[in-house]
Motif scaffolding. Structure first.
Motif, mmCIF file in Angstrom:
data_model
loop_
_atom_site.group_PDB
_atom_site.id
_atom_site.type_symbol
_atom_site.label_atom_id
_atom_site.label_comp_id
_atom_site.label_asym_id
_atom_site.label_seq_id
_atom_site.Cartn_x
_atom_site.Cartn_y
_atom_site.Cartn_z
ATOM 1 N N THR A 14 0.836 -1.200 0.000
ATOM 2 C CA THR A 14 0.000 0.000 0.000
ATOM 3 C C THR A 14 0.872 1.251 0.000
ATOM 4 O O THR A 14 1.885 1.306 0.716
ATOM 5 N N ALA A 15 0.468 2.206 -0.814
ATOM 6 C CA ALA A 15 1.109 3.511 -0.813
ATOM 7 C C ALA A 15 0.172 4.514 -0.147
ATOM 8 O O ALA A 15 -1.057 4.372 -0.207
ATOM 9 N N PHE A 16 0.779 5.497 0.496
ATOM 10 C CA PHE A 16 0.011 6.520 1.188
ATOM 11 C C PHE A 16 0.495 7.898 0.757
ATOM 12 O O PHE A 16 1.669 8.070 0.402
ATOM 13 N N MET A 17 -0.411 8.836 0.799
ATOM 14 C CA MET A 17 0.009 10.227 0.638
ATOM 15 C C MET A 17 -0.673 11.055 1.718
ATOM 16 O O MET A 17 -1.904 11.207 1.711
ATOM 17 N N GLN A 18 0.144 11.531 2.630
ATOM 18 C CA GLN A 18 -0.341 12.408 3.683
ATOM 19 C C GLN A 18 -0.311 13.832 3.144
ATOM 20 O O GLN A 18 0.748 14.311 2.730
ATOM 21 N N MET A 19 -1.445 14.477 3.162
ATOM 22 C CA MET A 19 -1.564 15.835 2.648
ATOM 23 C C MET A 19 -1.887 16.759 3.812
ATOM 24 O O MET A 19 -2.918 16.594 4.467
ATOM 25 N N ASN A 20 -1.000 17.697 4.075
ATOM 26 C CA ASN A 20 -1.197 18.658 5.147
ATOM 27 C C ASN A 20 -1.333 20.059 4.576
ATOM 28 O O ASN A 20 -0.957 20.318 3.432
ATOM 29 N N SER A 21 -1.862 20.954 5.396
ATOM 30 C CA SER A 21 -2.007 22.355 4.994
ATOM 31 C C SER A 21 -2.671 22.476 3.633
ATOM 32 O O SER A 21 -2.200 23.201 2.742
ATOM 33 N N LEU A 22 -3.761 21.753 3.456
ATOM 34 C CA LEU A 22 -4.437 21.747 2.156
ATOM 35 C C LEU A 22 -4.983 23.116 1.806
ATOM 36 O O LEU A 22 -5.447 23.871 2.673
ATOM 37 N N LYS A 23 -4.909 23.422 0.527
ATOM 38 C CA LYS A 23 -5.356 24.703 0.004
ATOM 39 C C LYS A 23 -6.497 24.458 -0.977
ATOM 40 O O LYS A 23 -6.608 23.376 -1.559
#
Length: 117
Positions: free
Chosen positions: A77-86
């Motif tokens: 499994t691959a993950f993408m943590q996205m922070n401070s979304l605009k």
């Protein structure tokens, strides 16, 4: 053949976090890289992040420092943590796995990420 199943999209407030997941199955030994792309309405699909089998990563300038791609090889499994979304991050996000043979290419079904201002 490789199958990809994505999860984790949804609605988030501007400045908030969200994590996307992409589970691979099938001939996973053929995968050389896992990537995330996104496509907003009226725009071309763009590569957002990539992670190679050796763990090396690459990011689009627009998400550097905010998004983190990772892999759990035991869970395929691959993950993408996205922070401070605009608001400009709002798109359909697609997972892609690249094959040892460049003639083959695998895509997930896409996941909508919506960011409210």
């Amino acid at each position: 053949q490789v199958q990809l199943v994505e999860s984790g999209g949804g609605l988030v407030q501007s400045g908030g976090p969200l994590m996307l997941s992409c589970a691979a199955s099938g001939s996973i030994f053929r995968i050389v890289a896992m990537c995330w792309y996104r496509q907003a309405p009226g725009k071309q699909r763009e590569e957002v992040a990539l992670i190679l089998n050796n763990g090396r990563t690459n990011y689009a300038d627009s998400v550097k420092g905010r998004f983190t791609i990772s892999r759990d090889n035991a869970e395929n499994t691959a993950f993408m943590q996205m922070n401070s979304l605009k608001p400009e991050d709002e798109s359909v996000y697609y997972c892609r796995a690249t094959d040892q043979d460049p003639e083959y290419d695998y895509w997930g079904e896409g996941n909508q990420v919506a960011v409210s201002a």
